[in-house]
Design an enzyme around this catalytic site. Structure first.
Site, short mmCIF file in Angstrom:
data_model
loop_
_atom_site.label_atom_id
_atom_site.label_comp_id
_atom_site.label_asym_id
_atom_site.label_seq_id
_atom_site.Cartn_x
_atom_site.Cartn_y
_atom_site.Cartn_z
N ARG A 171 -9.30 1.47 9.30
CA ARG A 171 -8.94 0.11 9.69
C ARG A 171 -10.00 -0.53 10.58
NH1 ARG A 171 -2.88 0.97 9.19
NH2 ARG A 171 -1.85 -1.02 9.49
N ARG B 119 11.98 -1.77 10.59
CA ARG B 119 10.90 -1.17 11.37
C ARG B 119 10.71 -1.95 12.65
NH1 ARG B 119 5.35 0.27 8.24
NH2 ARG B 119 4.42 -0.75 10.04
N LYS C 248 0.84 -1.21 0.00
CA LYS C 248 0.00 0.00 0.00
C LYS C 248 0.87 1.26 0.00
CE LYS C 248 -2.37 -0.86 3.82
NZ LYS C 248 -1.63 -2.06 4.26
N ARG D 107 11.99 -6.94 5.30
CA ARG D 107 11.93 -5.54 4.84
C ARG D 107 12.95 -4.66 5.54
NH1 ARG D 107 6.27 -2.27 4.90
NH2 ARG D 107 6.40 -2.55 7.14
N ARG E 46 -0.12 -8.04 13.86
CA ARG E 46 -0.68 -7.06 12.91
C ARG E 46 -1.62 -7.74 11.92
NH1 ARG E 46 4.74 -4.87 10.78
NH2 ARG E 46 3.51 -3.56 9.39
P1 AMP Z 1 1.22 0.74 9.09
O1 AMP Z 1 2.43 1.56 8.82
O2 AMP Z 1 0.03 1.15 8.27
O3 AMP Z 1 1.49 -0.75 9.02
O4 AMP Z 1 0.79 1.06 10.61
C1 AMP Z 1 1.68 0.82 11.69
C2 AMP Z 1 0.92 0.82 12.99
O5 AMP Z 1 0.31 2.11 13.20
C3 AMP Z 1 -0.25 -0.16 13.07
O6 AMP Z 1 0.18 -1.47 13.42
C4 AMP Z 1 -1.09 0.49 14.18
O7 AMP Z 1 -0.51 0.29 15.45
C5 AMP Z 1 -0.95 1.97 13.84
N1 AMP Z 1 -1.99 2.42 12.89
C6 AMP Z 1 -1.81 2.86 11.62
N2 AMP Z 1 -2.99 3.19 11.07
C7 AMP Z 1 -3.95 2.95 11.99
C8 AMP Z 1 -5.36 3.07 12.01
N3 AMP Z 1 -6.06 3.51 10.94
N4 AMP Z 1 -6.02 2.73 13.15
C9 AMP Z 1 -5.34 2.30 14.24
N5 AMP Z 1 -4.02 2.13 14.28
C10 AMP Z 1 -3.30 2.46 13.16
#
Ligand code: AMP
Length: 225
Positions: free
Chosen positions: A93, A165, A18, A132, A176
């Site tokens: 989400r 990360r 994404k 990654r 996740r």
């Molecule tokens: P990502 O980079 O999109 O994988 O997001 C990393 C982390 O940020 C996720 O595992 C959540 O802890 C938090 N996060 C990102 N977007 C959201 C969202 N829309 N709602 C809740 N937590 C989020």
């Protein structure tokens, strides 16, 4: 570059691409990519109150509470650069976030154009995430096996150091993915019912997936099943 207005959601579990596709779309359509995960990580680095509130959730692979997340997206979408459109990566989400976004669109007389679900099978997602590496400066992604940099640990693009990360270790990746299945995957039927869902195969190289997304954006929405 296109001047068309576009309001798009990228949906799919972590690791389907994404972020990579969102950045390319943002460049092509000259609209911002709004990635809630990036916003949380930057806030954590800067130790802002929101960053401190989000840290334990992000580090453990759980979702940050809806009120925090919805508030930040509301503020970001009000920005002048987001008035011609946006690419949402990682939001919504949860069902509550999707409902809040609908209300926000309604209030500002805007409409979502499409929700692109990027599809990749779970074993491939785990492989992508656990190998990654990201540039600490420009965020360009690499992979230990399938997309290594020319010089180990150095970004080809800007010379920045590559980092892992903190939530890409296997145990957190599994949390996740479980969070996605439980709280986010119900949004697939929500947006299908709204006539907005387009499903794109996320396997293959970045350019091939990007071409599929562009043609999905241009094609009419498939009939509701
Ligand atoms: P990502 O980079 O999109 O994988 O997001 C990393 C982390 O940020 C996720 O595992 C959540 O802890 C938090 N996060 C990102 N977007 C959201 C969202 N829309 N709602 C809740 N937590 C989020």
């Amino acid at each position: 570059m296109s001047t068309r207005e576009l309001r798009l959601i990228l949906l799919g579990p972590p690791g389907v691409g994404k972020g990579t596709q969102g950045r390319k779309l943002a460049q092509t359509f000259a609209i911002p990519e709004i990635a809630t995960g990036d916003i949380f990580r930057n806030a954590m680095k800067a130790r802002t109150p929101m960053g401190l509130a989000a840290k334990s959730y992000v580090d453990s692979g759980n979702l940050v509470p809806d009120d925090v997340t919805i508030g930040l997206v509301e503020e970001r979408l009000a920005g002048s650069d987001a008035q011609r459109g946006f690419i949402l990566d990682g939001f919504p989400r949860t069902a509550a976030q999707a409902t809040a976004l609908d209300a926000l669109m309604h209030k500002s007389s805007q409409r979502l154009d499409a929700v692109i679900e990027i599809n990749v099978q779970s074993p491939e997602v785990v492989r992508r995430l656990t190998g990654r590496r990201l540039c600490a400066i420009c965020q360009t992604p690499y992979h230990n096996d399938s997309a290594p940099p020319a010089v180990p640990d150095v970004c080809d693009r800007c010379g920045g150091v590559l980092v892992v990360r903190s939530d890409d270790d296997e145990a957190t990746v599994l949390t996740r993915l479980a969070e996605y299945e439980r709280k986010t995957s119900p949004l697939i039927s929500y947006y299908r019912a709204a006539g907005l869902l387009k499903v794109v195969d996320g396997n293959g190289d970045v350019e091939a997936v990007f071409r599929r997304i562009l043609s999905a954006i241009q094609s009419p929405v498939s009939p509701v099943a």
